[in-house]
Scaffold this motif. Structure first.
Motif, mmCIF file in Angstrom:
data_model
loop_
_atom_site.group_PDB
_atom_site.id
_atom_site.type_symbol
_atom_site.label_atom_id
_atom_site.label_comp_id
_atom_site.label_asym_id
_atom_site.label_seq_id
_atom_site.Cartn_x
_atom_site.Cartn_y
_atom_site.Cartn_z
ATOM 1 N N THR A 1 34.486 -43.160 55.236
ATOM 2 C CA THR A 1 33.711 -42.499 54.186
ATOM 3 C C THR A 1 33.287 -43.480 53.102
ATOM 4 O OG1 THR A 1 34.917 -40.455 54.588
ATOM 5 C CG2 THR A 1 33.730 -40.612 52.520
ATOM 6 N N ASP B 1 39.076 -41.282 64.405
ATOM 7 C CA ASP B 1 38.497 -40.437 63.373
ATOM 8 C C ASP B 1 37.011 -40.762 63.373
ATOM 9 O OD1 ASP B 1 37.469 -39.252 61.117
ATOM 10 O OD2 ASP B 1 39.053 -39.922 59.782
ATOM 11 N N CYS C 1 34.556 -38.703 62.321
ATOM 12 C CA CYS C 1 33.844 -37.705 61.515
ATOM 13 C C CYS C 1 32.539 -38.208 60.929
ATOM 14 C CB CYS C 1 34.760 -37.196 60.411
ATOM 15 S SG CYS C 1 36.165 -36.289 61.074
ATOM 16 N N ASP D 1 32.891 -34.240 63.060
ATOM 17 C CA ASP D 1 32.278 -33.288 62.144
ATOM 18 C C ASP D 1 30.773 -33.253 62.414
ATOM 19 O OD1 ASP D 1 34.685 -32.805 60.918
ATOM 20 O OD2 ASP D 1 34.228 -33.909 59.092
ATOM 21 N N HIS E 1 28.412 -31.587 61.331
ATOM 22 C CA HIS E 1 27.525 -31.368 60.197
ATOM 23 C C HIS E 1 27.241 -32.649 59.417
ATOM 24 C CE1 HIS E 1 31.469 -31.264 58.244
ATOM 25 N NE2 HIS E 1 30.848 -31.517 57.108
ATOM 26 N N LYS E 2 27.966 -33.720 59.698
ATOM 27 C CA LYS E 2 27.725 -34.982 58.970
ATOM 28 C C LYS E 2 26.681 -35.761 59.718
ATOM 29 C CE LYS E 2 32.143 -35.161 56.738
ATOM 30 N NZ LYS E 2 33.406 -35.786 56.582
#
Length: 102
Positions: free
Chosen positions: A45, A70, A72, A99, A101-102
């Motif tokens: 992130t 990970d 995401c 994820d 939606h990312k």
């Protein structure tokens, strides 16, 4: 809890340090601790760093350790026509967080 969590240092590019990971595995085994899994990231992130998943997958396979990614932020790069090689090795993970939606 964090009692059984081992944090591995990152290198100058914010990637898991493979030598530090190998050393931690050996230290844990010498102390009669059983490493359960290694968690790599496919795009962090804060920095967008993508760990060397091929090297980590090979290490986990050799050491009989569960390999989790990970993904995401960056796992979906694998389906992109360009830059898909950035996440090579992700297909060797035993598990993957994603994820959409990312």
């Amino acid at each position: 809890g964090r009692r059984a969590l081992r944090v591995i240092p990152s290198d100058a590019n914010f990637l898991i340090s493979i030598p530090a990971l190998e050393q931690a595995i050996q230290e844990d085994r010498a102390a009669w601790c059983v490493p359960a899994c290694v968690i790599a990231t496919a795009g962090t992130t804060n920095t967008g760093a993508i760990d060397d998943m091929q090297a980590i997958a090979a290490l986990c396979k050799r050491e009989w350790i569960w390999f989790h990614v990970d993904g995401c932020i960056g796992a979906l790069i694998k389906i992109a026509p360009v830059n898909r090689t950035m996440v090579d090795g992700i297909e060797d993970a035993e598990s993957l967080a994603l994820d959409p939606h990312k």
